[in-house]
Structure formats: C-alpha cells, structure tokens
Design an enzyme around this catalytic site. Sequence first.
Site, PDB file in Angstrom:
ATOM      1  N   SER A 117       0.813  -1.210   0.000  1.00 11.91           N
ATOM      2  CA  SER A 117       0.000   0.000   0.000  1.00 11.91           C
ATOM      3  C   SER A 117       0.846   1.259   0.000  1.00 11.91           C
ATOM      4  O   SER A 117       0.318   2.353  -0.208  1.00 11.91           O
ATOM      5  CB  SER A 117      -0.911   0.013   1.232  1.00 11.91           C
ATOM      6  OG  SER A 117      -0.138  -0.011   2.421  1.00 11.91           O
ATOM      7  N   HIS A 138      -3.108  -3.750  -5.452  1.00 17.47           N
ATOM      8  CA  HIS A 138      -3.403  -3.199  -4.129  1.00 17.47           C
ATOM      9  C   HIS A 138      -4.887  -3.296  -3.815  1.00 17.47           C
ATOM     10  O   HIS A 138      -5.710  -2.586  -4.380  1.00 17.47           O
ATOM     11  CB  HIS A 138      -2.935  -1.738  -4.054  1.00 17.47           C
ATOM     12  CG  HIS A 138      -3.198  -1.097  -2.733  1.00 17.47           C
ATOM     13  ND1 HIS A 138      -3.471   0.247  -2.593  1.00 17.47           N
ATOM     14  CD2 HIS A 138      -3.234  -1.618  -1.477  1.00 17.47           C
ATOM     15  CE1 HIS A 138      -3.662   0.521  -1.312  1.00 17.47           C
ATOM     16  NE2 HIS A 138      -3.534  -0.593  -0.622  1.00 17.47           N
ATOM     17  N   GLU A 150      -6.278  -1.408  -7.057  1.00 11.51           N
ATOM     18  CA  GLU A 150      -5.344  -0.610  -7.838  1.00 11.51           C
ATOM     19  C   GLU A 150      -4.331  -1.537  -8.515  1.00 11.51           C
ATOM     20  O   GLU A 150      -3.657  -2.320  -7.835  1.00 11.51           O
ATOM     21  CB  GLU A 150      -4.616   0.390  -6.936  1.00 11.51           C
ATOM     22  CG  GLU A 150      -5.548   1.435  -6.343  1.00 11.51           C
ATOM     23  CD  GLU A 150      -4.848   2.373  -5.379  1.00 11.51           C
ATOM     24  OE1 GLU A 150      -5.259   3.542  -5.300  1.00 11.51           O
ATOM     25  OE2 GLU A 150      -3.898   1.946  -4.698  1.00 11.51           O
ATOM     26  N   ASN A 188      -5.023   6.548  -1.704  1.00 14.15           N
ATOM     27  CA  ASN A 188      -4.399   7.207  -0.556  1.00 14.15           C
ATOM     28  C   ASN A 188      -3.917   8.611  -0.911  1.00 14.15           C
ATOM     29  O   ASN A 188      -3.969   9.524  -0.079  1.00 14.15           O
ATOM     30  CB  ASN A 188      -3.245   6.366  -0.021  1.00 14.15           C
ATOM     31  CG  ASN A 188      -3.737   5.185   0.802  1.00 14.15           C
ATOM     32  OD1 ASN A 188      -4.791   5.249   1.427  1.00 14.15           O
ATOM     33  ND2 ASN A 188      -2.988   4.101   0.785  1.00 14.15           N
TER      34      ASN A 188
END
Length: 523
Positions: A117, A138, A150, A188
Amino acid sequence: MRIRIVGAGAMGRGIAQWAAVAGHTVELGDVRTEAVAEAAGFVRSMLERAVQKGRMSAADAAAALDRLIPLDDPWADGPDVELAVEAVREDLATKTDVFGRLEQALPASAVFATNTSSLSVTRIAAGLKDPTRLAGLHFFNPVPLMRIVEVVPGAATRPQIPPLLTALVESCGHRAVTVADTPGFLVNHAGRGLVTEALALLEESVGDPADIDRIARDVLGLRMGPFELMDLTGLDVTAAVIDSIWEGFRHEDRLRPSYLTPNRVAAGLHGRKTGRGWFAYGPGAAAPAPQAPVTGDADRPVHVVAASPAGEDDAAALREGLTAAGATVGTGPRPSGEALVLVPVWGTTVASAVAAHGLPAGRTFGVDPLPAAGRRRVLAVTPAAAPAAARDARAVLARASDGGEPFAVSVVRDTAGSVAQRLLASIVSVSASIAERALAAPADIDLAVTTGLGYPVGPLAWGDRIGAARMLELHRALHATTGDPRHRPTRWVTERAALGLALTDPGTSPADCVDGREETVNS
C-alpha cells in the site's frame, strides 16, 4: 486460475476468500502455519455467515472452501501456479525476500503481484532476477466488501501484465484502476485532500473537530467527517501516510502535513483503537458536545451584500431563500442602522468585504453559498463581530422556507472561503494534480475515490458540478487571499476553464496527434 497467496493476515485471507468465491483455486501459505489455519477458519466463518444471510448458497460456499488449499510450506514447488500474490507486512526487505523465494519455487510463467500500500513496486521488483514479471495489486480492507483494486505497473513490468490483472479483478466482481507507481498510488494520494485541509483549518482555529465534521457531512454530503475518519483509520496510520506521500512528492505544498499530528501520535491518541483520538470512545465516553441552541432574534432585518460583482448570483440566491423563509430582507443600496449584513463569500474573507465596501464590522457576517447536502448553513464571524448580532444572524439563517425543520447553523471563524469551500477546493485540487501528472485517468480517479473512500461523487465530477471556471475562481481567490501555495491553481483546472472543457475530460494528448490516424475536427 491457480493462485498462491503468501501472507495469511487480514489482507491475505480476504484476498483468498475473494478469489476462491470467484472460482479460482487458491493456495494460502504463511511462515506461521498456525496463521494459515486461523485464516482458513475465518474464511469458513465468513462464508457460513453469507449462507445464513441468504447471500450465498450452501453448495457455493462449500465449493469455495474446497478451492482453498492451506499450505504447510509457502515456498513449496508450484508448477501449476499462474499468479502469486504477496500480502505480508509493509517492509521492503521482507517483500523482496518473499518474491526471491517464490522465484525459485514457481515457474517462470507465473505472474507476481504485491499488495503493498505504500512501497515502490519498482523497488520490490528490482530484487528479482526477472523484474518484468511483477506488478502491484493493491486491495483494500475488507477485501470482499471494498470493490476497488489498484493495478500498479512498475518501471520494468511487462506491458501485458496490467491488462491481465485488470481482467482478473473485474472477472471476480471488483473494479480495477490502473495507477502509476508513485507515493500513495491513487486512493491514498487523493484522500489527502480532505484530511490535510481539515487539519489546516484546525491549526487556524477556524472550527473545532466536531464543527468541521458536521460541515463536511451536512454541506458536502460526506459519510464521515475528516476527524472521525482519522479516528476510524487510526491517527498513527493517517499521519504516516500523510508524511510518506508528502516526502515522496518532494514536499509538495498541496500535500503539506500538519504540526498537530506528531504529538498526538506520541501521546497515543490514535482514535477508536486506543479509546481516544480527536473524540473519546468506549463505555462511558462523552460524545462531542451538541451545538448550542439557537437563541437570537430571527426577525431582525438583514441586508445581503455581494463581496464582488462575480458574487451577485450568490447574493441574489441568499436574498431569495431568506425572503421565502419570511425574513425581512433589505432592498436598498445600503443597510439600515439595525440590519445585519450577510456576505456570501467565495474564496475570500468577510473582513476583506468589510474593508472594501465600508460595511459595519460589528454586524457583518459571512455565509457559505455552497448548496448544502443537508439542512445546514455556515456563518463566519470576524474578531470585530458583536456576539449578540452573531446570535441574531444565526437565528435568521436557521429559518426554513419549506415548512420543514429549521436549518442547523454552524458558526466558524472568518477564513478565506469558509470551511466547506476549502475542503472541496483541496479535494478537487489534489485529484486535478493527479490527473495533470497523468498518474491515473480522470475516470479512474473518480471511480477509485467514490468506491475506495465513499465520497458522494468523484472529485473531478464534483468540480464539474461547480463548474471549471468557478472552481478556478475559488482556487485563485484562496491563493490570493492567503498567499499559501497549497491553494495555487492546478494547470488541469486552469486549462479546462480556459478551453471550456470538463474536469473529467482527459483531453487531447500529443500522442493522439501523431499516430497517423485521419480525423475530422470541428473547429
């Protein structure tokens, strides 16, 4: 497909459940054999619960469990394995070691995927003899419920691997977005817009965490406010992600961390998991104090002033809404001696309007013109405001025009753009920066954020609802008013406002113009 998963923790067992339910044969291994047994038991319990709730047949659950194969040795030979997914702790040396061992155990045809991550996919792949076989995959926790993945190609990843992984993900019922191998990847990175701006507002004492959360929920329509979200995620985790992305992008001002977080992390104020963060949790914990009741004079006359010629529409809309609610709204060029003065602000401050128009400082207040997702308005007060006048202004704004419940009214300190505008401007700006760097396609940015973060609309589509030109006006006003480079307009928004394009429009790239295809262009 036969898939081997190494790492039987929360992420590994979630990926195993997801893949097995989708019909794939899943080998699950871990250096701790007891962790594999625990993970298999957890998957069994999740599938039994799905059967009990009618979301799955008993036969399908049994078949999925039959496809889950616990391994005594995660490094056992696997001549039939087509994909290996690593889901171990976030440590570069550990992940590199895992793939080095898998390279010896699995055939050269097996594709490798890391569930990292935060680490560079390229750096993980660099430890392999063949770095071209590895990409990022991910997932988000809990994997079966968070339907976004992802796909992250590294610098050396073979071109055919990302489409293969995308097809796998989508065949299993999740959505896949392709993201550049950059700090924070996509979800993120995009999520920093909300929390970093919320922390900046708190730094400036614009409002307390409960006030900012209420505005985020009731004006912007977010499911959770930024501070309760940080408490859910864990401030230790949030602060580490903020710092790593900011450092990874070489101290980009738009991503700047807050000075508020290090001491709170050191004090163990991490949120729900420690019983106290921005708010208190657990048995006997006090809830955030409710907003004070409205006590002012709702019949006091008001006068609405546009902060600038561009704000005339906002002023007209506020006059119309207050008149419909039965308020006494002045129509002359200047306010009467007793009238409250309300100024819809867009990226600017009430104080600047007081100075520019010679307004009475003690009874002039800002109003956020953003249409509320719920029944809440926001009143901004300057240091010169008279408290009694502020109470009356709050009462006037609380009036309802449709016979329903009165509006809740948050009172905040005067700041450029007020709370909701600054949060929205940051959300849009960070995602526009991702788009202009070509780290992900506009459609993927919006898909990832709505699916991964639960926003009511994707950041770029949200900006389009406001309008590219108006968003640019907001960014420019925030930048000019504060002088803070975190608010500087992105090229993405500036160009699209000038060209009349939507923020969600990927536009024409140079590559589109040199591929030899003949096109008819309307000009």
